[in-house]
Design a protein around this motif. Sequence first.
Motif, PDB file in Angstrom:
ATOM      1  N   GLY A 177     158.175 118.642 -48.303  1.00  0.00           N
ATOM      2  CA  GLY A 177     159.307 118.310 -47.446  1.00  0.00           C
ATOM      3  C   GLY A 177     158.976 118.308 -45.967  1.00  0.00           C
ATOM      4  O   GLY A 177     159.865 118.205 -45.137  1.00  0.00           O
ATOM      5  N   ASP A 178     157.700 118.425 -45.618  1.00  0.00           N
ATOM      6  CA  ASP A 178     157.279 118.406 -44.220  1.00  0.00           C
ATOM      7  C   ASP A 178     156.878 116.976 -43.859  1.00  0.00           C
ATOM      8  O   ASP A 178     155.698 116.631 -43.782  1.00  0.00           O
ATOM      9  CB  ASP A 178     156.113 119.373 -44.007  1.00  0.00           C
ATOM     10  N   TYR A 179     157.890 116.137 -43.653  1.00  0.00           N
ATOM     11  CA  TYR A 179     157.666 114.712 -43.471  1.00  0.00           C
ATOM     12  C   TYR A 179     156.976 114.381 -42.151  1.00  0.00           C
ATOM     13  O   TYR A 179     156.216 113.426 -42.079  1.00  0.00           O
ATOM     14  CB  TYR A 179     158.980 113.951 -43.622  1.00  0.00           C
ATOM     15  N   GLY A 180     157.211 115.165 -41.128  1.00  0.00           N
ATOM     16  CA  GLY A 180     156.533 114.954 -39.854  1.00  0.00           C
ATOM     17  C   GLY A 180     155.033 115.182 -39.993  1.00  0.00           C
ATOM     18  O   GLY A 180     154.224 114.397 -39.482  1.00  0.00           O
ATOM     19  N   GLU A 181     154.653 116.245 -40.681  1.00  0.00           N
ATOM     20  CA  GLU A 181     153.230 116.524 -40.920  1.00  0.00           C
ATOM     21  C   GLU A 181     152.621 115.450 -41.807  1.00  0.00           C
ATOM     22  O   GLU A 181     151.485 115.023 -41.585  1.00  0.00           O
ATOM     23  CB  GLU A 181     153.053 117.906 -41.561  1.00  0.00           C
TER      24      GLU A 181
ATOM     25  N   ARG B 158     153.279 106.417 -45.180  1.00  0.00           N
ATOM     26  CA  ARG B 158     153.864 106.789 -43.897  1.00  0.00           C
ATOM     27  C   ARG B 158     155.271 106.224 -43.772  1.00  0.00           C
ATOM     28  O   ARG B 158     156.169 106.868 -43.209  1.00  0.00           O
ATOM     29  CB  ARG B 158     152.973 106.309 -42.749  1.00  0.00           C
ATOM     30  N   SER B 159     155.503 105.046 -44.333  1.00  0.00           N
ATOM     31  CA  SER B 159     156.840 104.463 -44.333  1.00  0.00           C
ATOM     32  C   SER B 159     157.837 105.394 -45.016  1.00  0.00           C
ATOM     33  O   SER B 159     158.938 105.629 -44.509  1.00  0.00           O
ATOM     34  CB  SER B 159     156.809 103.100 -45.037  1.00  0.00           C
ATOM     35  N   ALA B 160     157.442 105.932 -46.154  1.00  0.00           N
ATOM     36  CA  ALA B 160     158.327 106.863 -46.878  1.00  0.00           C
ATOM     37  C   ALA B 160     158.574 108.123 -46.061  1.00  0.00           C
ATOM     38  O   ALA B 160     159.707 108.631 -46.016  1.00  0.00           O
ATOM     39  CB  ALA B 160     157.718 107.212 -48.230  1.00  0.00           C
TER      40      ALA B 160
ATOM     41  N   GLN C 256     162.473 111.107 -42.563  1.00  0.00           N
ATOM     42  CA  GLN C 256     162.769 111.732 -41.273  1.00  0.00           C
ATOM     43  C   GLN C 256     163.963 111.078 -40.582  1.00  0.00           C
ATOM     44  O   GLN C 256     164.334 111.473 -39.484  1.00  0.00           O
ATOM     45  CB  GLN C 256     161.559 111.632 -40.336  1.00  0.00           C
ATOM     46  N   GLY C 257     164.531 110.057 -41.209  1.00  0.00           N
ATOM     47  CA  GLY C 257     165.657 109.360 -40.594  1.00  0.00           C
ATOM     48  C   GLY C 257     165.218 108.355 -39.541  1.00  0.00           C
ATOM     49  O   GLY C 257     165.940 108.126 -38.573  1.00  0.00           O
ATOM     50  N   LEU C 258     164.021 107.783 -39.728  1.00  0.00           N
ATOM     51  CA  LEU C 258     163.485 106.795 -38.788  1.00  0.00           C
ATOM     52  C   LEU C 258     163.365 105.450 -39.509  1.00  0.00           C
ATOM     53  O   LEU C 258     162.263 104.984 -39.823  1.00  0.00           O
ATOM     54  CB  LEU C 258     162.115 107.258 -38.278  1.00  0.00           C
TER      55      LEU C 258
ATOM     56  N   GLN D 114     163.720 102.243 -38.708  1.00  0.00           N
ATOM     57  CA  GLN D 114     162.988 101.105 -38.140  1.00  0.00           C
ATOM     58  C   GLN D 114     161.481 101.299 -38.273  1.00  0.00           C
ATOM     59  O   GLN D 114     160.763 100.365 -38.618  1.00  0.00           O
ATOM     60  CB  GLN D 114     163.368 100.877 -36.670  1.00  0.00           C
ATOM     61  N   ARG D 115     161.010 102.510 -38.021  1.00  0.00           N
ATOM     62  CA  ARG D 115     159.581 102.780 -38.211  1.00  0.00           C
ATOM     63  C   ARG D 115     159.193 102.606 -39.674  1.00  0.00           C
ATOM     64  O   ARG D 115     158.129 102.076 -39.982  1.00  0.00           O
ATOM     65  CB  ARG D 115     159.232 104.191 -37.746  1.00  0.00           C
ATOM     66  N   ALA D 116     160.061 103.074 -40.575  1.00  0.00           N
ATOM     67  CA  ALA D 116     159.798 102.935 -42.007  1.00  0.00           C
ATOM     68  C   ALA D 116     159.705 101.458 -42.387  1.00  0.00           C
ATOM     69  O   ALA D 116     158.783 101.057 -43.107  1.00  0.00           O
ATOM     70  CB  ALA D 116     160.898 103.622 -42.814  1.00  0.00           C
ATOM     71  N   LEU D 117     160.633 100.657 -41.899  1.00  0.00           N
ATOM     72  CA  LEU D 117     160.628  99.230 -42.204  1.00  0.00           C
ATOM     73  C   LEU D 117     159.392  98.541 -41.631  1.00  0.00           C
ATOM     74  O   LEU D 117     158.753  97.733 -42.311  1.00  0.00           O
ATOM     75  CB  LEU D 117     161.896  98.569 -41.667  1.00  0.00           C
ATOM     76  N   ASP D 118     159.041  98.885 -40.405  1.00  0.00           N
ATOM     77  CA  ASP D 118     157.856  98.278 -39.782  1.00  0.00           C
ATOM     78  C   ASP D 118     156.601  98.557 -40.608  1.00  0.00           C
ATOM     79  O   ASP D 118     155.801  97.651 -40.868  1.00  0.00           O
ATOM     80  CB  ASP D 118     157.660  98.802 -38.352  1.00  0.00           C
ATOM     81  N   ASP D 119     156.419  99.812 -41.021  1.00  0.00           N
ATOM     82  CA  ASP D 119     155.245 100.155 -41.820  1.00  0.00           C
ATOM     83  C   ASP D 119     155.288  99.489 -43.191  1.00  0.00           C
ATOM     84  O   ASP D 119     154.258  99.031 -43.689  1.00  0.00           O
ATOM     85  CB  ASP D 119     155.120 101.671 -41.992  1.00  0.00           C
ATOM     86  N   ALA D 120     156.460  99.430 -43.801  1.00  0.00           N
ATOM     87  CA  ALA D 120     156.577  98.793 -45.118  1.00  0.00           C
ATOM     88  C   ALA D 120     156.208  97.309 -45.028  1.00  0.00           C
ATOM     89  O   ALA D 120     155.461  96.801 -45.868  1.00  0.00           O
ATOM     90  CB  ALA D 120     157.988  98.960 -45.668  1.00  0.00           C
ATOM     91  N   GLU D 121     156.703  96.635 -44.011  1.00  0.00           N
ATOM     92  CA  GLU D 121     156.388  95.213 -43.843  1.00  0.00           C
ATOM     93  C   GLU D 121     154.905  94.996 -43.564  1.00  0.00           C
ATOM     94  O   GLU D 121     154.301  94.067 -44.085  1.00  0.00           O
ATOM     95  CB  GLU D 121     157.249  94.609 -42.732  1.00  0.00           C
ATOM     96  N   HIS D 122     154.321  95.861 -42.759  1.00  0.00           N
ATOM     97  CA  HIS D 122     152.895  95.756 -42.454  1.00  0.00           C
ATOM     98  C   HIS D 122     152.069  96.002 -43.723  1.00  0.00           C
ATOM     99  O   HIS D 122     151.078  95.318 -43.979  1.00  0.00           O
ATOM    100  CB  HIS D 122     152.532  96.755 -41.355  1.00  0.00           C
TER     101      HIS D 122
END
Length: 72
Positions: free
Chosen positions: A15-19, A45-47, A52-54, A56-64
């Motif tokens: 559950g330490d998503y930041g790490e 990293r997208s997951a 973490q409630g981010l 847009q970052r999740a979507l960007d990584d998923a698309e990449h």
Amino acid sequence: MDDLRLKGNAAFKAGDYGEAAACYTEALNQLSSQPTHAALLLCNRSAAYYKQGLPQRALDDAEHSVALDGLN
């Protein structure tokens, strides 16, 4: 790279998503040119970003990730 990915996976499971995101980012920085590995790390990293409630970052990584390796 695999050690960092596994460390990130362990952090994610705990559950330490930041790490987890930090480990995946560090692993990505160590890659030379292995698109399949990069796609897997970006997906992970997208997951972590999503958890973490981010969104847009999740979507960007998923698309990449899909752009690098749409089969996995």
